[in-house]
Design a protein around this motif. Sequence first.
Motif: not given
Ligand code: PCD
Length: 791
Positions: A229, A259, A374, A376, A515, A552, A555-556, A673, A683, A746-747
């Motif tokens: 990752q 991941g 960590a 999620a 992504h 963590g 990325s966004t 946003t 997600q 938000i992941g």
């Molecule tokens: N987004 C949107 N809007 C907003 C935010 C966000 O649309 N406001 C989207 C983006 O761009 C991307 C997604 O949603 O596509 C997510 O983001 P984010 O929150 O920034 O996150 P990233 O950094 O990209 O990713 C990471 C995460 C984590 S951390 C985890 S566990 C999980 C989640 O991601 N993993 C996974 N989700 C998922 N899905 C899938 N399909 N696969 C995977 O593996 Mo750690 O710390 O590593 O434990």
Amino acid sequence: TVEEPAGPAGPAAEERPIGFGRMKRKEDPRFVRGKGRYVDDVKLPGMLHGAVLRSPFAHARIVSIDTSAAEAHPKVKAVITGETLAGLGLAWMPTLSMDTQAVLATDKVRFQGQEVAFVVAEDHYAARDAIELIDVDYEPLDPVVDARRALDPAAPVIRDDLEGRTDNHIFDWEAGDRAATEEVFSRADVVVEQTMLYPRVHPAPLETCGAVASMDPVDGKLTLWTTTQAPHAHRTLYAMVAGLPEHKIRVISPDIGGGFGNKVGIYPGYVCAVVGSIVTGKPVKWVEDRSENLMSTSFARDYHMNGQIAATRDGRILGVRVKVLADHGAFNSTAQPTKYPAGFFHIFTGSYDIEAAHCEVTGVYTNKAPGGVAYACSFRVTEAVYLIERMVDCLAAELGADPADLRMRNLLQPEQFPYQNKTGWEYDSGDYPACLRKAMDLAGYEELRREQAEKRERGELMGIGLSFFTETVGAGPRKHMDILGLGMADGCELRVHPTGKAVVRLSVQTQGQGHETTFAQIVAEELGIPPEDIDVVHGDTDQTPFGLGTYGSRSTPVSGAAAALVARKVRDKARIIAGAMLEVSPDDLEWTKGRWSVKGDPAMTRTIQEIALAAHGALELPEGVEGHLEATTVYNPPNLTYPFGAYICVVDVDPGTGAVKVRRFIAVDDCGTRINPMIIEGQVHGGLADGVGMALMEFIGFDEDGNCLSGSFMDYLLPTALEVPAWELGHTVTPSPHHPIGAKGIGESATVGSPPAVVNAVLDAIGVRHADMPLTPGRVWQAMRHGQVEA
Ligand code: PCD
């Protein structure tokens, strides 16, 4: 921004958003046709295969290792032991927490499944056969299995490899204000205390971990395809540890099958594949199987927590204090920024306006697999949310208050943001009451309570559970956060080709999050180039700028900001070029998505594609303006982002068997946003399933000898479509004020927020104050009979 249409399919092709909005994932044609390219798909000429011999004991001294029979196997090319590695200075490697971890055991084995030897053979089967031929003489030692006994003076010392070690203690850490907390507790009408375990669980991604290492003996360059990752961080660590020159290492993280934190760390198998390639002069592939993944690569959680919550009789929460005993396994390889040995646990005051808080965390070694990743989770925020959301429900039970009312009464108010919490975090933005109200409306909360009361009269067990969570994601500001000394800023590069198509290069790496779509959408939003004309390049250190990787939910918040800012740099440059094209001052131009036009004269206009061509063409450019249309940037976030949400779970419990049916789950999330609502929903769906799994069925168990009891999916149960309901989602939008596009992560929100909602619902159904996860039918049944169950 395109309005969000109803229905999952999203707009027809001709209405596809040029920027934010619902859009099908660009990567999916590859995935749904089985054309993804994963590490195990990499096949190189002359490639050999590696397999790891693992310890059957949780704790034992290695008396001798006889590899002669394995070496005699006709297809075996090399057998590597700890001794071989010691000769190269590679028997031990640093962990993400500045501890050391054995690559291959030399002195002792410290958990069941620990790596003892590595065989390289012509094919995978021969390698597997040959590890069986290695004869290891072990002298078993008493193991430490229960973290609560790790600090007993009589407990065997696990890490006797560490100079001067006489116990199993790793660290003590505290946050908050002890005296202020004592003061509010002393004047509280009510104090509720509860002990709880967040059990050891596993990220269990679909694809296990693996690597293909290829050391070119001629130019001395190592290419490593690996399930990581964080490709750049891995490259730097290999350079530092193995002493290989960094520019002679190329880490490629191709398609990754999930991941979830499992692929953040460096595992012994990766290092062995590299050594195997150096020793044999051939590429070496190592891919672990499911049991190896479950038993030896990073676990998550394993926090024994004791919480206390103080309140007034009329339900005003005054303070919270917590003591945690953290089981880190045999090597402290927990992933978190250096300054925070307990990750972001100290955000445990949650979403409430309280006066004081304090926590103490003690980390210990046990004879279990290392990890503490960590999963999620932004560095232990999951444990924190579980603690506070269970404590609030315990308090509600004590006060006879409705859990929704009690939360509503104590939530932070919109005008309090940015909010400085009592343990040092600055929450960026939020409207918590609106979010909770929305969830209650979607659920029909009051009606559900009426239904529950009626059912109770008939002896039916229906439960309603709430949770309200605040996450802290987007690590992080360089001045506060680093991993092994590497600052957590992300680079980004954007190049617009002469015909107006673009390529954006990221330091983060997707594992399924989409992504390739969303980063194209960010650039599209800023430049007006359609997302399908923007290629996202990631996961290859030779092709992308440095940055710390994807985990963590960063990325966004981090790279997403970098992508927006690099696009703005390109837009600024395009303005000057457009000025030259139109023979006006750039100051006289205004931007509408995709074009610069003369203010007040919209017919005098140049599209970004026309400007791109001119930037590469024969046009005389203004003084000081270089040709071409590209830019680079490095983004150092000023703060983390604070997504939040309100979740409501409705369960029915079978009074005869204790089996839990999750009947409904309502989730209202706020991630600022929204770039792609369809991806966000995916997600959230995934995270909710994770949460139901942890609450009801997942845990890594051990017997008293330290044998891992959860080494396959027969024992480590993952939820399927049968165990989860049709999710009911809603959202609110409170942009992050410090993020260039206002987006928060938000992941991981749903994985973090959902377990307490499920647990609260089950306990609400059976009228018991606390029982530890996972709430299997057996545990629920026991809880119904004995009032409480602790693991
Ligand atoms: N987004 C949107 N809007 C907003 C935010 C966000 O649309 N406001 C989207 C983006 O761009 C991307 C997604 O949603 O596509 C997510 O983001 P984010 O929150 O920034 O996150 P990233 O950094 O990209 O990713 C990471 C995460 C984590 S951390 C985890 S566990 C999980 C989640 O991601 N993993 C996974 N989700 C998922 N899905 C899938 N399909 N696969 C995977 O593996 Mo750690 O710390 O590593 O434990």
